[in-house]
Design a protein around this motif. Structure first.
Motif, mmCIF file in Angstrom:
data_model
loop_
_atom_site.group_PDB
_atom_site.id
_atom_site.type_symbol
_atom_site.label_atom_id
_atom_site.label_comp_id
_atom_site.label_asym_id
_atom_site.label_seq_id
_atom_site.Cartn_x
_atom_site.Cartn_y
_atom_site.Cartn_z
ATOM 1 N N ALA A 21 3.944 17.231 -2.580
ATOM 2 C CA ALA A 21 3.448 16.080 -2.465
ATOM 3 C C ALA A 21 4.464 15.207 -1.208
ATOM 4 O O ALA A 21 5.618 15.508 -1.311
ATOM 5 C CB ALA A 21 3.173 15.020 -3.376
ATOM 6 N N THR A 22 3.738 14.294 -0.622
ATOM 7 C CA THR A 22 4.633 13.371 0.154
ATOM 8 C C THR A 22 3.971 12.003 0.087
ATOM 9 O O THR A 22 2.823 11.865 -0.439
ATOM 10 C CB THR A 22 4.657 13.790 1.813
ATOM 11 N N ILE A 23 4.833 10.994 0.223
ATOM 12 C CA ILE A 23 4.154 9.640 0.057
ATOM 13 C C ILE A 23 4.376 8.694 1.228
ATOM 14 O O ILE A 23 5.538 8.960 2.098
ATOM 15 C CB ILE A 23 5.024 9.045 -1.089
ATOM 16 N N ASP A 24 3.499 8.041 1.668
ATOM 17 C CA ASP A 24 3.904 6.912 2.657
ATOM 18 C C ASP A 24 3.495 5.556 2.252
ATOM 19 O O ASP A 24 2.987 5.204 1.314
ATOM 20 C CB ASP A 24 2.673 7.163 3.733
ATOM 21 N N SER A 25 4.542 4.637 2.942
ATOM 22 C CA SER A 25 4.433 3.447 2.568
ATOM 23 C C SER A 25 4.292 2.590 3.964
ATOM 24 O O SER A 25 5.263 2.289 4.751
ATOM 25 C CB SER A 25 5.802 2.891 2.079
ATOM 26 N N PRO A 47 0.770 -1.212 0.129
ATOM 27 C CA PRO A 47 0.182 -0.019 -0.076
ATOM 28 C C PRO A 47 1.078 1.129 -0.170
ATOM 29 O O PRO A 47 1.832 1.346 0.649
ATOM 30 C CB PRO A 47 -0.806 0.044 1.349
ATOM 31 N N LEU A 48 0.500 2.186 -0.792
ATOM 32 C CA LEU A 48 1.017 3.216 -0.986
ATOM 33 C C LEU A 48 -0.088 4.554 -0.733
ATOM 34 O O LEU A 48 -1.244 4.446 -0.801
ATOM 35 C CB LEU A 48 1.710 3.656 -2.120
ATOM 36 N N VAL A 49 0.189 5.763 0.005
ATOM 37 C CA VAL A 49 -0.554 6.976 0.173
ATOM 38 C C VAL A 49 0.219 8.041 -0.184
ATOM 39 O O VAL A 49 1.289 8.405 0.130
ATOM 40 C CB VAL A 49 -1.274 7.092 1.711
ATOM 41 N N PHE A 50 -0.558 8.737 -1.120
ATOM 42 C CA PHE A 50 0.139 10.103 -1.221
ATOM 43 C C PHE A 50 -0.709 11.372 -0.769
ATOM 44 O O PHE A 50 -1.946 11.402 -0.806
ATOM 45 C CB PHE A 50 0.187 10.290 -2.883
ATOM 46 N N HIS A 51 -0.079 12.266 -0.409
ATOM 47 C CA HIS A 51 -0.448 13.468 0.165
ATOM 48 C C HIS A 51 -0.212 14.718 -0.640
ATOM 49 O O HIS A 51 0.905 15.088 -0.781
ATOM 50 C CB HIS A 51 -0.098 13.758 1.719
ATOM 51 N N ILE A 52 -1.274 15.054 -1.373
ATOM 52 C CA ILE A 52 -0.857 16.359 -2.442
ATOM 53 C C ILE A 52 -1.613 17.665 -1.973
ATOM 54 O O ILE A 52 -2.801 17.488 -1.568
ATOM 55 C CB ILE A 52 -1.383 16.105 -3.921
ATOM 56 N N THR A 53 -0.659 18.753 -1.970
ATOM 57 C CA THR A 53 -1.261 19.979 -1.439
ATOM 58 C C THR A 53 -1.222 21.043 -2.456
ATOM 59 O O THR A 53 -0.129 20.867 -3.098
ATOM 60 C CB THR A 53 -0.725 20.538 -0.274
ATOM 61 N N ASN A 54 -2.005 21.825 -2.687
ATOM 62 C CA ASN A 54 -1.909 23.051 -3.480
ATOM 63 C C ASN A 54 -1.854 24.652 -2.660
ATOM 64 O O ASN A 54 -2.549 24.886 -1.992
ATOM 65 C CB ASN A 54 -3.071 23.283 -4.241
ATOM 66 N N ASN A 55 -0.545 25.011 -2.715
ATOM 67 C CA ASN A 55 -0.277 26.209 -1.862
ATOM 68 C C ASN A 55 -0.261 27.455 -2.792
ATOM 69 O O ASN A 55 0.927 27.437 -3.405
ATOM 70 C CB ASN A 55 0.975 26.010 -0.982
ATOM 71 N N LYS A 56 -1.225 28.001 -3.105
ATOM 72 C CA LYS A 56 -1.265 29.312 -3.946
ATOM 73 C C LYS A 56 -0.726 28.767 -5.473
ATOM 74 O O LYS A 56 -0.249 29.534 -6.029
ATOM 75 C CB LYS A 56 -0.607 30.408 -3.482
#
Length: 142
Positions: A74-78, A60-69
């Motif tokens: 992004a970061t990734i978790d395993s 399993p992988l989780v990506f956290h994507i943010t939009n700042n202006k």
């Protein structure tokens, strides 16, 4: 004297109207250029999960994507490897295509948004593995 005052008053109004029209005109033509990019990047923002299927093992992988202006990060978790918050070095999103790289792992993801999920491929160590990312939707708490 009143005619002279009226002349200056109408001259003043026409000057203001001209400035307002120029402003409205420029706004009308600049918004379509700005808005789709912002909307595009907001489409990619959020938390996304998927799993790499390699030799009968699911990772399993989780990506956290943010939009700042308008700038994506992004970061990734395993979770199975106890690896969390690994920073992606590069992330782009344009025309429904998401691309992310993480130099420290030699990994890269490229996927296309279709029906609310990214369908793509994870590239690492010369291997290409299909990876579908689904948006994580938080369930409400009461």
């Amino acid at each position: 004297a009143k005619q002279n005052e009226l002349f200056w008053y109408f001259s003043y109004l026409s000057c203001i109207n001209e400035k307002i029209m120029k402003l409205l005109f420029s706004l009308c033509f600049s918004l379509p250029l700005i808005s789709p990019q912002v909307v595009d990047k907001n489409e990619a923002s959020g938390n996304w999960k998927g799993a790499l299927e390699v030799q009968g093992t699911s990772l399993p992988l989780v990506f956290h994507i943010t939009n700042n202006k308008g700038k994506l990060s992004a970061t990734i978790d395993s979770p199975d490897q106890q690896a969390f918050g690994l920073k992606m070095n590069k992330i782009t999103y344009s025309d429904k295509t998401l691309e992310m790289t993480i130099d420290r792992l030699g990994g890269r993801y490229k996927g296309t948004l279709k029906e609310g999920a990214f369908e793509g491929t994870w590239y690492q160590s010369g291997q290409e593995v299909p990876l579908k990312l689904n948006r994580i939707v938080k369930k409400g708490s009461s």
